[in-house]
Design a protein around this motif. Structure first.
Motif, mmCIF file in Angstrom:
data_model
loop_
_atom_site.group_PDB
_atom_site.id
_atom_site.type_symbol
_atom_site.label_atom_id
_atom_site.label_comp_id
_atom_site.label_asym_id
_atom_site.label_seq_id
_atom_site.Cartn_x
_atom_site.Cartn_y
_atom_site.Cartn_z
ATOM 1 N N SER A 57 0.850 -1.191 0.000
ATOM 2 C CA SER A 57 0.000 0.000 0.000
ATOM 3 C C SER A 57 0.887 1.243 0.000
ATOM 4 C CB SER A 57 -0.920 -0.004 1.217
ATOM 5 O OG SER A 57 -1.810 -1.087 1.147
ATOM 6 N N ILE A 58 1.161 1.764 -1.183
ATOM 7 C CA ILE A 58 2.013 2.948 -1.309
ATOM 8 C C ILE A 58 1.339 3.993 -2.180
ATOM 9 C CG2 ILE A 58 4.193 1.740 -0.934
ATOM 10 C CD1 ILE A 58 4.552 1.717 -3.982
ATOM 11 N N PHE A 59 1.675 5.232 -1.927
ATOM 12 C CA PHE A 59 1.271 6.354 -2.751
ATOM 13 C C PHE A 59 2.531 7.124 -3.122
ATOM 14 C CE2 PHE A 59 -2.943 5.332 -2.059
ATOM 15 C CZ PHE A 59 -3.853 6.341 -2.342
ATOM 16 N N ASN A 81 -0.769 16.404 -4.010
ATOM 17 C CA ASN A 81 -1.748 15.323 -4.113
ATOM 18 C C ASN A 81 -1.096 13.958 -3.913
ATOM 19 O OD1 ASN A 81 -3.697 17.218 -4.680
ATOM 20 N ND2 ASN A 81 -3.659 16.897 -6.900
ATOM 21 N N ALA A 82 -1.814 13.073 -3.230
ATOM 22 C CA ALA A 82 -1.363 11.699 -3.029
ATOM 23 C C ALA A 82 -1.937 10.833 -4.136
ATOM 24 C CB ALA A 82 -1.807 11.194 -1.662
ATOM 25 N N LEU A 83 -1.065 10.197 -4.917
ATOM 26 C CA LEU A 83 -1.474 9.412 -6.079
ATOM 27 C C LEU A 83 -1.164 7.940 -5.826
ATOM 28 C CD1 LEU A 83 0.166 11.743 -8.753
ATOM 29 C CD2 LEU A 83 -2.165 11.871 -7.852
ATOM 30 N N PRO A 84 -2.134 7.048 -6.023
ATOM 31 C CA PRO A 84 -1.874 5.619 -5.815
ATOM 32 C C PRO A 84 -0.704 5.147 -6.680
ATOM 33 C CG PRO A 84 -4.223 6.017 -6.115
ATOM 34 C CD PRO A 84 -3.527 7.295 -6.449
ATOM 35 N N ALA A 85 0.115 4.259 -6.122
ATOM 36 C CA ALA A 85 1.244 3.679 -6.842
ATOM 37 C C ALA A 85 1.235 2.176 -6.637
ATOM 38 C CB ALA A 85 2.558 4.288 -6.370
ATOM 39 N N THR A 129 4.765 1.944 -10.743
ATOM 40 C CA THR A 129 3.905 2.590 -11.734
ATOM 41 C C THR A 129 2.849 3.416 -11.018
ATOM 42 O OG1 THR A 129 4.204 0.750 -13.281
ATOM 43 C CG2 THR A 129 2.338 2.216 -13.679
ATOM 44 N N PHE A 130 2.621 4.623 -11.521
ATOM 45 C CA PHE A 130 1.534 5.477 -11.046
ATOM 46 C C PHE A 130 1.021 6.272 -12.225
ATOM 47 C CE2 PHE A 130 4.934 8.474 -11.164
ATOM 48 C CZ PHE A 130 4.373 9.746 -11.205
ATOM 49 N N ILE A 131 -0.032 7.029 -12.022
ATOM 50 C CA ILE A 131 -0.615 7.839 -13.093
ATOM 51 C C ILE A 131 -0.476 9.308 -12.725
ATOM 52 C CG2 ILE A 131 -2.721 8.404 -14.362
ATOM 53 C CD1 ILE A 131 -3.567 5.469 -13.944
ATOM 54 N N ALA A 132 0.350 10.020 -13.495
ATOM 55 C CA ALA A 132 0.538 11.459 -13.274
ATOM 56 C C ALA A 132 -0.715 12.192 -13.732
ATOM 57 C CB ALA A 132 1.758 11.967 -14.026
ATOM 58 N N GLU A 133 -1.210 13.105 -12.883
ATOM 59 C CA GLU A 133 -2.455 13.794 -13.218
ATOM 60 C C GLU A 133 -2.279 14.754 -14.388
ATOM 61 O OE1 GLU A 133 -4.833 14.300 -9.102
ATOM 62 O OE2 GLU A 133 -2.895 15.337 -9.184
ATOM 63 N N ARG A 134 -1.260 15.586 -14.323
ATOM 64 C CA ARG A 134 -1.061 16.585 -15.374
ATOM 65 C C ARG A 134 0.373 17.094 -15.321
ATOM 66 N NH1 ARG A 134 -4.743 19.662 -18.197
ATOM 67 N NH2 ARG A 134 -6.419 18.944 -16.811
ATOM 68 N N LEU A 135 1.008 17.212 -16.483
ATOM 69 C CA LEU A 135 2.339 17.789 -16.606
ATOM 70 C C LEU A 135 2.335 18.714 -17.809
ATOM 71 C CD1 LEU A 135 4.472 14.544 -16.133
ATOM 72 C CD2 LEU A 135 4.427 16.467 -14.524
ATOM 73 N N ALA A 136 2.907 19.897 -17.651
ATOM 74 C CA ALA A 136 3.011 20.834 -18.762
ATOM 75 C C ALA A 136 4.266 20.534 -19.573
ATOM 76 C CB ALA A 136 3.049 22.267 -18.239
ATOM 77 N N SER A 152 -4.696 -7.726 -9.416
ATOM 78 C CA SER A 152 -5.490 -6.527 -9.148
ATOM 79 C C SER A 152 -4.589 -5.495 -8.481
ATOM 80 C CB SER A 152 -6.665 -6.844 -8.222
ATOM 81 O OG SER A 152 -7.525 -7.813 -8.786
ATOM 82 N N GLY A 153 -4.950 -4.208 -8.597
ATOM 83 C CA GLY A 153 -4.127 -3.194 -7.951
ATOM 84 C C GLY A 153 -4.732 -1.818 -8.043
ATOM 85 N N PRO A 154 -4.170 -0.846 -7.301
ATOM 86 C CA PRO A 154 -4.708 0.513 -7.284
ATOM 87 C C PRO A 154 -4.388 1.314 -8.537
ATOM 88 C CG PRO A 154 -2.754 0.386 -5.908
ATOM 89 C CD PRO A 154 -3.060 -1.018 -6.345
ATOM 90 N N VAL A 155 -3.388 0.897 -9.309
ATOM 91 C CA VAL A 155 -2.996 1.621 -10.523
ATOM 92 C C VAL A 155 -3.387 0.847 -11.774
ATOM 93 C CG1 VAL A 155 -1.077 2.649 -11.810
ATOM 94 C CG2 VAL A 155 -1.085 2.722 -9.305
ATOM 95 N N PHE A 156 -3.213 -0.470 -11.765
ATOM 96 C CA PHE A 156 -3.565 -1.286 -12.922
ATOM 97 C C PHE A 156 -3.928 -2.695 -12.487
ATOM 98 C CE2 PHE A 156 1.066 -1.653 -12.460
ATOM 99 C CZ PHE A 156 1.238 -3.034 -12.436
#
Length: 368
Positions: free
Chosen positions: A32-34, A42-46, A54-61, A168-172
């Motif tokens: 269980s990591i973020f 923001n805390a993003l599931p990893a 692996t995690f999902i970046a919300e937004r990058l310019a 199963s997992g929090p990211v994929f």
């Protein structure tokens, strides 16, 4: 005490909800990591699998670099996979998304249904005009002169022999399989290893990565030059067909069958309406694939598939630099494909399928 950190650089494109993979920092194991976004907080599931975080970046310019800190944190929403021995139900954040059907009752494993925005079915299976079109699947029409595309008394089959991993997992969520391709009389032709990775993204844009490896385990394999097949194949829902409410579009701006069938392109998209919901599905062809960009077997009646072997058919006897489209895979060799499937709201422009393609083939760089 601060946890391990790493940085991500966007590169030459704006990024939205893009999966990022990086070598897991020392001491970080699956659990269980973020990751904490150093800019937004923001805390993003990893998720860690096989030493990769692996995690999902919300937004990058464009041009932006951000730091992320790894922390322990209980996961909430999950990509949940439930296997009953013949099919695997996939839900995302508690919402049904798709089912992977793999029993020998079927000619080949496939996903059905595939649900888009508002829970609408974006694909169909067993269409009245082509019963062998099975929603989302892998197939080809001429393997050692055996038809592994159609469904009939003499048709070949793709039989699952090893369900290697269901995660199963929090990211994929991930499904890894091994199958044997058989001729109509059951003779083994070759094997494949396929890994499907389904990401935890909103219902307006679901993403599936596929890695497909063909293995010449039974002797040489000859892929004939035919239009009949994928490798990655989609049959869209009846109302999404271009002959109904739908539109086909490829990466070069080709529209509908007349401008996309047999043409080479980096990606192809099929969108239309199911009831009042505008949705679509795209397939992206990775730059590392053999003979990239692939030709597309895509029809106004609802079929869309990648095809690297049908050159002579698609180019209709035109001037080919290296003969027809046939391909011989020598005994012991492998042939690897990577695709991404994007299920989205709206059409290709609204869904920014071009941006999704850049995320797929030129993802942000990450370093510990």
């Amino acid at each position: 005490m601060a946890g391990p950190t790493f940085t991500v650089s966007a590169g030459e494109h704006d990024r939205l909800e893009v999966p990022i993979s990086v070598a897991a920092p020392d001491g970080v194991a699956d659990g269980s990591i973020f990751v904490i976004d150093g800019t937004t907080g923001n805390a993003l599931p990893a998720q860690v699998l096989d030493g990769t975080l692996t995690f999902i970046a919300e937004r990058l310019a464009v041009g932006e670099t951000r730091s992320y800190e790894v922390v322990e944190h209980a996961a909430t929403d999950m990509v949940a996979l439930t296997d009953d021995g013949s099919e695997i139900d996939v839900s995302i954040g508690g919402e049904p998304f798709t089912t992977f059907l793999y029993s020998e009752d079927h000619y080949r494993p496939h996903f059905y249904p595939v649900l888009g925005p508002d829970g609408k079915e974006v694909t169909e299976t067993g269409a009245a005009d082509h019963k062998h079109h099975r929603s989302l699947y892998v197939a080809y029409g001429e393997v050692n002169e055996e038809d592994c595309w159609a469904e009939g008394a003499n048709s070949g089959r793709v039989v699952l022999t090893n369900l290697k991993r269901v995660v199963s997992g929090p990211v994929f969520g991930e499904i890894a399989t091994e199958c044997v391709w058989q001729g109509g009389d059951g003779t083994p032709l070759m094997t494949d290893e396929v890994t499907w990775r389904i990401y935890n993204l909103p219902s307006r844009r679901r993403v599936i990565d596929a890695k497909i490896v063909f293995k010449a385990t039974e002797g040489d394999v000859h892929f004939g030059d035919t239009k009949e097949g994928g490798i990655m194949c989609v049959r869209v829902a009846p109302t999404v067909k271009a002959s109904n409410t739908g539109t086909i579009e490829n990466s070069f701006g080709g529209i509908n069958e007349a401008e996309t069938w047999g043409k080479r392109a980096n990606w192809c998209d099929y969108s239309g309406y199911v009831d009042e919901t505008h949705l679509g599905i795209a397939v992206l062809d990775h730059t590392t694939n053999p003979r990239h960009p692939c030709h597309w077997h895509v029809r106004n009646y609802g079929l869309m598939g990648t095809n690297i072997f049908g050159r002579g058919t698609f180019e209709q006897g035109g001037q080919l630099l290296d003969g027809d489209g046939t391909y011989d895979l020598k005994e012991g060799d492998t042939l690897t494909f990577r695709y991404q499937v994007v299920v989205h709201e709206g059409d290709a422009s609204h869904a920014d399928v071009g941006g999704a393609y850049q995320n797929f083939v030129s993802p942000p760089s990450a370093s510990v």
